[in-house]
Design an enzyme around this catalytic site. Structure first.
Site, PDB file in Angstrom:
ATOM      1  N   HIS A 193     -12.982   5.271  -3.070  1.00 25.20           N
ATOM      2  CA  HIS A 193     -12.009   4.312  -2.630  1.00 25.20           C
ATOM      3  C   HIS A 193     -12.354   2.788  -2.985  1.00 25.20           C
ATOM      4  O   HIS A 193     -11.288   2.195  -3.039  1.00 25.20           O
ATOM      5  CB  HIS A 193     -12.005   4.567  -1.037  1.00 25.20           C
ATOM      6  CG  HIS A 193     -10.541   4.375  -0.403  1.00 25.20           C
ATOM      7  ND1 HIS A 193      -9.595   4.775  -0.882  1.00 25.20           N
ATOM      8  CD2 HIS A 193     -10.282   3.431   0.810  1.00 25.20           C
ATOM      9  CE1 HIS A 193      -8.644   4.419  -0.005  1.00 25.20           C
ATOM     10  NE2 HIS A 193      -8.989   3.641   0.580  1.00 25.20           N
ATOM     11  N   GLU A 239      -6.728  -5.580   4.197  1.00 25.08           N
ATOM     12  CA  GLU A 239      -7.322  -4.293   3.742  1.00 25.08           C
ATOM     13  C   GLU A 239      -8.221  -4.435   2.772  1.00 25.08           C
ATOM     14  O   GLU A 239      -9.266  -3.662   2.343  1.00 25.08           O
ATOM     15  CB  GLU A 239      -6.080  -3.340   3.184  1.00 25.08           C
ATOM     16  CG  GLU A 239      -6.406  -1.859   2.872  1.00 25.08           C
ATOM     17  CD  GLU A 239      -5.277  -1.055   2.449  1.00 25.08           C
ATOM     18  OE1 GLU A 239      -5.057  -0.743   1.285  1.00 25.08           O
ATOM     19  OE2 GLU A 239      -4.531  -0.950   3.309  1.00 25.08           O
ATOM     20  N   THR A 242      -4.370   5.048   7.327  1.00 23.39           N
ATOM     21  CA  THR A 242      -3.249   4.588   6.528  1.00 23.39           C
ATOM     22  C   THR A 242      -2.253   5.712   6.168  1.00 23.39           C
ATOM     23  O   THR A 242      -2.842   6.729   5.742  1.00 23.39           O
ATOM     24  CB  THR A 242      -3.957   3.986   5.175  1.00 23.39           C
ATOM     25  OG1 THR A 242      -4.739   2.716   5.208  1.00 23.39           O
ATOM     26  CG2 THR A 242      -2.770   3.427   4.117  1.00 23.39           C
ATOM     27  N   TYR A 272      -9.205   0.281  -5.023  1.00 22.48           N
ATOM     28  CA  TYR A 272      -8.817  -1.079  -5.050  1.00 22.48           C
ATOM     29  C   TYR A 272      -8.723  -1.972  -6.347  1.00 22.48           C
ATOM     30  O   TYR A 272      -8.079  -3.067  -6.469  1.00 22.48           O
ATOM     31  CB  TYR A 272      -9.929  -1.791  -3.914  1.00 22.48           C
ATOM     32  CG  TYR A 272      -9.434  -1.118  -2.933  1.00 22.48           C
ATOM     33  CD1 TYR A 272      -9.362  -2.201  -1.597  1.00 22.48           C
ATOM     34  CD2 TYR A 272      -9.508  -0.191  -2.213  1.00 22.48           C
ATOM     35  CE1 TYR A 272      -9.088  -1.918  -0.170  1.00 22.48           C
ATOM     36  CE2 TYR A 272      -9.267   0.578  -1.133  1.00 22.48           C
ATOM     37  CZ  TYR A 272      -9.141  -0.503   0.197  1.00 22.48           C
ATOM     38  OH  TYR A 272      -8.776  -0.172   1.303  1.00 22.48           O
ATOM     39  N   CYS A 326       0.927  -1.154  -0.060  1.00 24.47           N
ATOM     40  CA  CYS A 326      -0.151  -0.022  -0.008  1.00 24.47           C
ATOM     41  C   CYS A 326       0.663   1.256  -0.105  1.00 24.47           C
ATOM     42  O   CYS A 326       1.707   1.471   0.953  1.00 24.47           O
ATOM     43  CB  CYS A 326      -0.799  -0.041   1.218  1.00 24.47           C
ATOM     44  SG  CYS A 326      -1.764   1.471   1.395  1.00 24.47           S
ATOM     45  N   GLU A 341      -0.382   1.903   9.502  1.00 24.29           N
ATOM     46  CA  GLU A 341      -1.585   2.153   9.871  1.00 24.29           C
ATOM     47  C   GLU A 341      -1.391   2.850  11.201  1.00 24.29           C
ATOM     48  O   GLU A 341      -0.777   2.462  12.199  1.00 24.29           O
ATOM     49  CB  GLU A 341      -2.512   1.079  10.108  1.00 24.29           C
ATOM     50  CG  GLU A 341      -2.914   0.454   8.782  1.00 24.29           C
ATOM     51  CD  GLU A 341      -1.553  -0.444   8.060  1.00 24.29           C
ATOM     52  OE1 GLU A 341      -1.017  -0.957   8.920  1.00 24.29           O
ATOM     53  OE2 GLU A 341      -1.511  -0.546   6.839  1.00 24.29           O
ATOM     54  N   CYS A 350      -5.016  -0.516  -7.203  1.00 23.22           N
ATOM     55  CA  CYS A 350      -3.513  -0.814  -6.331  1.00 23.22           C
ATOM     56  C   CYS A 350      -3.356  -2.329  -5.775  1.00 23.22           C
ATOM     57  O   CYS A 350      -2.309  -2.780  -5.916  1.00 23.22           O
ATOM     58  CB  CYS A 350      -3.578   0.038  -4.915  1.00 23.22           C
ATOM     59  SG  CYS A 350      -5.214  -0.070  -4.027  1.00 23.22           S
ATOM     60  N   CYS A 400      -3.817   7.165  -1.801  1.00 25.06           N
ATOM     61  CA  CYS A 400      -5.061   7.102  -2.529  1.00 25.06           C
ATOM     62  C   CYS A 400      -6.205   7.689  -1.436  1.00 25.06           C
ATOM     63  O   CYS A 400      -7.057   8.293  -2.103  1.00 25.06           O
ATOM     64  CB  CYS A 400      -5.547   5.720  -2.846  1.00 25.06           C
ATOM     65  SG  CYS A 400      -4.114   4.905  -3.740  1.00 25.06           S
TER      66      CYS A 400
END
Length: 491
Positions: free
Chosen positions: A291, A446, A190, A295, A99, A256, A298, A103
């Protein structure tokens, strides 16, 4: 736009109050648990600077200034912007294998762009004017923003205003002539310690009695009263050991934090929502949609890395031509590309909002993320099936470097002729990292809970699918309500 080096220097100028493993962190840029995650964020500054195929994806023209800016600070102006976002995210996932944390801020900016525009148009005030000033500030300085949405929530059976301890939902405790005072916390944040700005948003739809909890604002990440507590990750202390092999991913990592707000002052010019409960749900839905689209890029990029590692190990083991393993590798590719197709589809089906910012297809974005809650787990299962158990039972790099037992490892853990044993072990550690180690936080957990758990997607899909319209299609073709309505009572 900043260079990676300028980004690192900018973090050194900040004054975070942070803790890791029960100890205060004096300089986050020098902490071994944090450095890999900062390397991943720094990679987002590379793509806008280099003259490669990704440079056009990483940068674009600001609709405010006309200058070239990072796509991470941009608000989407057309469907190609939405598509390029997903392509950029896949590229960065491939480069970092983890990650890269930026984003969430991009998605917060886009959700606030349209929501504040409509809030100000309906209710007056300066919500969108304040946001646009903040957006220009972020673009001009190429800042990293952390989109902070998830509250601890306390007793999940109670609304925010019903909680015995109201701080389990971030809320306004005082309104002053110059700003507001807020208390509460945000979970699972994050890249929070790698950010310049914290963008706070409500965590759910709010009712009128939840007015104090319907708040959105942006403040510098090192504002007085904010405390960061770094989260643990599986096998994370390997990052603190000498050597790199046992880390799996030798350069990059995720991050995180639990972010606590204690009597934090926010000036009015940084407040975008304060008590407008009707718009809280709209903001949550739009942020979640963006969001969930993310996904499809990423996680696919990280999937590419995992597929590549498995394919390399098949070569190392002399198994690249075994049919059932080839079939499993193809299945991994099929699942990964399906996720990418969903990310591209919800982008191509995007549409313009009254603010001029483009929104994704909510239906397809939620389909994308619901698939993400499943497919990476199957990809990881297949990876572990193909690679074998040695990835979690092999001795450490310390043993590999030991004068007595190291040669034993070299002898008994050797593979195909001409392949260095260390190459095999490093590749296995990478698969371990992504599927069960520190990298699994970003790739698996995640994927399950980021941007909401599976049931949140199911609810949105049910709302967006227009089942009544589908019924009408079937009834028309079956002749119900028209051709045979005099003999059929089913309509």
């Amino acid at each position: 736009m900043m260079t990676p080096e300028e980004y690192r220097e900018s973090l050194k100028r900040m004054n975070f109050k942070a803790y890791a493993l029960g100890e205060p962190v004096e300089e986050p840029t020098e902490h071994p648990l944090i450095i890999p995650s900062q390397n991943a964020v720094a990679a987002t500054f590379e793509i806008g600077q280099t003259e490669d195929s990704c440079s056009a994806l990483g940068s674009c023209a600001s609709h405010i200034s006309g200058q070239s800016i990072s796509r991470f600070t941009h608000t989407h102006r057309n469907t190609q912007d939405l598509i390029n976002k997903v392509k950029m995210q896949r590229e960065l996932g491939q480069r970092t294998g983890t990650c890269f944390q930026r984003c969430v801020g991009m998605d917060a900016l886009n959700a606030l762009s349209s929501t504040t525009y409509e809030l100000e148009a309906e209710m007056g005030g300066e919500s969108n004017q304040r946001f646009m000033a903040f957006l220009e500030h972020v673009q001009q300085n190429d800042l990293v923003s952390d989109g902070a949405m998830t509250d601890p929530k306390g007793d999940r059976s109670k609304r925010p205003h019903q909680q015995p301890d109201p701080d389990v939902y971030l809320h306004v405790t005082e309104k002053r002539s110059d700003g507001i005072i807020v208390n509460g916390a945000k979970l699972h944040q994050t890249g929070a310690l790698n950010s310049h700005e914290i963008i706070v948003m409500p965590t759910m739809s709010m009712k009128p009695e939840d007015e104090a909890f319907a708040v959105s604002f942006a403040i510098p990440a090192d504002t007085k009263g904010i405390t960061y507590i770094l989260g643990r990750q599986a096998s994370d202390t390997r990052k603190m050991e000498p050597g790199t092999m046992d880390r799996g991913n030798v350069i990059y990592g995720g991050q995180e934090c639990l972010v606590v707000f204690q009597d934090v002052f926010v000036p009015w010019e940084r407040v975008f929502m304060c008590g407008e409960t009707r718009f809280a749900g709209i903001l949550v839905e739009r942020f979640a949609g963006y969001h969930r689209q993310s996904y499809g890029g990423c996680k696919v990029g990280v999937g590419d890395v995992l597929i590549g590692a498995v394919a390399a190990l098949m070569d190392y083991h002399g198994l690249s031509k075994v049919s059932h393993l080839k079939d499993k590798l193809v299945e991994m590719i099929h699942l990964n590309e399906t996720l990418y197709a969903c990310g591209i589809a919800c982008s191509a089906e995007g549409y313009e909002t009254p603010s001029g910012t483009y929104e994704i297809s909510q239906l397809l974005a939620n389909v994308c993320k619901l698939n993400v809650t499943r497919f990476p787990y199957e990809i990881a299962r297949l990876a572990q099936d193909i690679v074998g158990g040695l990835m979690v039972t092999m001795p450490s790099e310390f043993d590999l470097n030991h004068p007595e037992v190291g040669p034993m490892m070299q002898k008994y853990l050797a593979c195909s002729s001409g392949i260095n044993t260390v190459c095999r072990l490093r590749m296995m550690r990478l698969v371990e990292n992504i599927t069960i180690g520190a990298g699994a936080v970003g790739y698996l957990t995640e994927s399950m809970h980021g941007a909401g758990p599976p049931q949140a997607m199911r609810i949105m899909i049910g709302r967006q699918a227009d089942v009544e319209y589908k019924k009408s299609l079937a009834k028309r073709l079956a002749g119900i309500g028209s051709v045979v309505e005099e003999t059929c009572a089913c309509s």
